[in-house]
Design an enzyme around this catalytic site. Structure first.
Site, PDB file in Angstrom:
ATOM      1  CB  SER A   1      -9.858  -1.452   3.063  1.00  0.00           C
ATOM      2  OG  SER A   1      -8.631  -0.762   3.060  1.00  0.00           O
ATOM      3  CB  SER A   2      -6.832  -1.214   7.674  1.00  0.00           C
ATOM      4  OG  SER A   2      -7.258  -2.432   8.211  1.00  0.00           O
TER       5      SER A   2
ATOM      6  CG  ASN B   1      -3.439  -7.327   0.687  1.00  0.00           C
ATOM      7  OD1 ASN B   1      -3.321  -6.568   1.640  1.00  0.00           O
ATOM      8  ND2 ASN B   1      -3.687  -8.615   0.847  1.00  0.00           N
TER       9      ASN B   1
ATOM     10  CB  THR C   1      -0.871  -0.022   1.284  1.00  0.00           C
ATOM     11  OG1 THR C   1      -1.536  -1.260   1.298  1.00  0.00           O
ATOM     12  CG2 THR C   1      -1.825   1.118   1.376  1.00  0.00           C
TER      13      THR C   1
ATOM     14  N   GLY D   1       0.389   0.028   5.587  1.00  0.00           N
ATOM     15  CA  GLY D   1       0.715  -0.712   6.809  1.00  0.00           C
ATOM     16  C   GLY D   1      -0.353  -1.692   7.257  1.00  0.00           C
ATOM     17  N   GLY D   2      -1.279  -2.068   6.341  1.00  0.00           N
ATOM     18  CA  GLY D   2      -2.298  -3.054   6.702  1.00  0.00           C
ATOM     19  C   GLY D   2      -3.083  -2.586   7.917  1.00  0.00           C
TER      20      GLY D   2
ATOM     21  CB  THR E   1      -2.995  -1.296  -1.399  1.00  0.00           C
ATOM     22  OG1 THR E   1      -2.113  -2.314  -0.981  1.00  0.00           O
ATOM     23  CG2 THR E   1      -4.420  -1.808  -1.308  1.00  0.00           C
TER      24      THR E   1
END
Ligand code: DON
Length: 570
Positions: free
Chosen positions: A452-453, A401, A381, A473-474, A399
């Site tokens: 998603s975050s 992922n 991302t 950073g997930g 992103t």
């Protein structure tokens, strides 16, 4: 703002990471100053392309699209044509808008896609196979924002020209990109099309200064420049995607591609002190969680606790723990699941959630479950920040992922496909790549967007944009955005200090605090452990927040030293 680094030469590539990563607060350099317009992104070439679009009369939306296309060339680990993302903006007149160009599950993807006959998750299929990919959204999203909100002074050909040139003629790669490409050599070796482009023909490792040329990607970008979204979602590129998917066991069809559409969504809003937060709603969990966590903090004397103190870290950990428990239960694509956004972002709900926080002891995560909400049946991302001379503020997080997504390049079209399907819940309670768990709200369904975050966020004050925030950073994206904001709003840091300051993260499960090097002096560690917290075994890097602060006298950019990043403006 006491000090600043002025953009004399238009661009300041920032590679502090080579000096020390992450930097301690005291060592922060000044933010990058620009008087009128500024881009902060992961790639110097992309930032410069965005600044140039604005210099030529384009606005921040034109620049956002141009930067997105250049990142697909110069930052291939996360910039993309084969992925998706979110855009959050507040325009100069205070109007908020958010665009969702998240990938969608193919129409033939079912709930048990990643389970074997015994109902167990087949590891790796959701990450490194043709089934790992959702239907890409980036091309539709970038073109839509340019068409709907661009200045009208930048043609589609002009918009794509820098990306096409950099793909066709090549560009000189940085030390960081060389290292990343070398580290992923094995991943590329599994896919002939990826290997042809991203492994050197002469077999030697990449070095800073090498030229990376991507002719197939240049052709794809040229088709988009000529035909718009049809140049990607229909015609030869769509054929290449659908044929490769069919030949290798993937599910994405021509119809899935032709019917993909990005969507404007209602922004998620909240407030903290005299700031208003405008962020991304479902299918991202980012905005909801940032607002919910800030609401929980409202009951505590945050400033008095002091930045970096064990009690401050404890408090953030406790609110994070509770918010991520709710994420696992309630967050998913609101087109498919009735996400209770209003309740989750209401101050009253946050006060109830925060009431169980003890300032003396950690609440073990197995004693925390999601709050009780009655649901009503209505319903690797990269982030870049841009502000233009009119005062429009735009944040985009995009992103594939994982770094380079599924590692599979569409042969003949030259771009990586995402592995975003891993962001769905393969099976309730089984963690994904980021250790996140979930249930029904984020189960796979045809045409559904995976949770998603990503949290592109614009903070306003008196109705005017004051900060553009975001990070990769997930799962740690959300806590990164919140901590950068608090560093400015509560701890009085300038934006570069706020970005550089060491971060920590808790996500309910696993029940441990992740932290960066130098985040916790020995006495803070000891105090946290005495309160019952478990710390991760080793420090790690958290996020890469490329942010902008809008000051009274101009724009202050903060490229994150944790990864390659650069500001450009004028
Ligand atoms: O949408 C999400 O939350 C993830 N796919 C983001 C992945 C990510 O941030 C990787 N970056 N380092």
């Amino acid at each position: 703002m006491s000090s600043k680094t002025t953009l004399k030469y238009g661009i300041v590539p920032v590679l502090f990471a080579l000096l020390a990563s992450p930097l301690a607060r005291a060592a922060s350099p000044a933010p990058v100053y620009a008087q009128e317009a500024l881009v902060v992104s992961a790639s110097p070439l992309a930032s410069e392309a965005g600044a140039e679009v604005m210099r030529q009369g384009g606005n921040a939306f034109d620049a956002a699209a141009a930067v997105g296309f250049v990142l697909a060339v110069t930052w291939p680990e996360a910039g993309n044509l084969g992925g998706g993302g979110f855009l959050v903006s507040v325009t100069a007149d205070g109007t908020a808008l958010t665009l969702d160009f998240r990938e969608k599950a193919p129409s033939h993807a079912g709930k048990n896609l990643f389970l074997d006959e015994d109902g167990e998750v087949i590891r790796d299929v959701s990450l490194h196979s043709p089934l790992a990919s959702g239907v890409p959204g980036s091309v539709d999203g970038l073109l839509r924002i340019w068409r709907d909100h661009g200045s009208g002074r930048v043609s589609r050909r002009e918009l794509l020209a820098p990306a096409i040139r950099l793909a066709r003629d090549g560009f000189i790669i940085s030390r960081e990109l060389a290292q990343t490409l070398n580290a992923k050599r094995e991943l590329f070796a599994n896919n002939a099309a990826a290997a042809r482009i991203f492994v050197r023909e002469d077999g030697r490792p990449w070095q800073a200064g090498d030229l990376l040329v991507q002719p197939e990607l240049a052709t794809t970008l040229s088709r988009i420049a000529r035909s718009g979204r049809e140049g990607f979602y229909e015609g030869p590129v769509a054929d290449l995607i659908a044929l490769q998917q069919a030949a290798t066991g993937g599910l994405i069809t021509r119809d899935d591609l032709a019917s993909y559409e990005s969507k404007y969504r209602d922004p998620v809003r909240g407030s903290y002190q005299d700031y208003e937060i405008v962020s991304m709603g479902p299918p991202s969990s980012g905005g909801v969680l940032v607002v919910q966590m800030l609401n929980m903090l409202a009951a505590f004397p945050v400033e008095e606790l002091g930045w970096g103190s064990s009690r401050y870290v404890h408090l953030l950990t406790e609110i994070e723990r509770r918010a991520y428990a709710d994420r696992a239960e309630y967050l998913g694509d609101s087109d498919f699941f009735p996400v209770p956004v209003e309740t989750l972002t209401s101050p009253g709900y946050a006060a109830d959630r925060a009431a169980t926080i003890s300032m003396e002891r950690a609440t073990p995560s197995d004693e925390v479950s999601a709050g009780s909400i009655e649901i009503h049946e209505s319903p690797q991302t990269t982030h870049y920040s841009i502000v233009d001379a009119e005062g429009n503020a735009v944040g985009v997080t995009t992103t594939l992922n994982a770094s380079f997504g599924s590692g599979i390049v569409i042969d003949g079209a030259g771009f990586f496909m995402n592995n975003e399907m891993d962001d769905f819940v393969a099976k309730p309670g089984v963690p994904n790549l980021y250790g996140l768990v979930g249930g029904e709200a984020n189960a796979i369904a045809p045409g559904k967007r995976m949770l998603s975050s990503m949290s592109p966020t614009v903070v306003t004050r008196d109705g005017k944009p004051a900060m553009v925030l975001g990070s990769p950073g997930g799962s740690t994206i959300i806590t990164t955005v919140m901590q950068v904001f608090l560093n400015v709003a509560v701890h009085d840091m300038d934006i570069q200090e706020a970005v550089n300051a060491p971060r920590h993260h808790h996500q309910w499960l696993p029940d441990r605090i992740m932290y960066e090097e130098r985040a916790f002096p020995a006495d803070v560690r000891e105090a946290l452990e005495a309160m019952g917290h478990t710390l991760a075994d080793a420090p790690r890097t958290i996020g890469a927040a490329n942010c902008i602060r809008i000051g009274e006298d101009g724009l202050y950019g903060a490229p994150d030293p944790r990864r390659q990043s650069a500001a450009a403006g004028y």
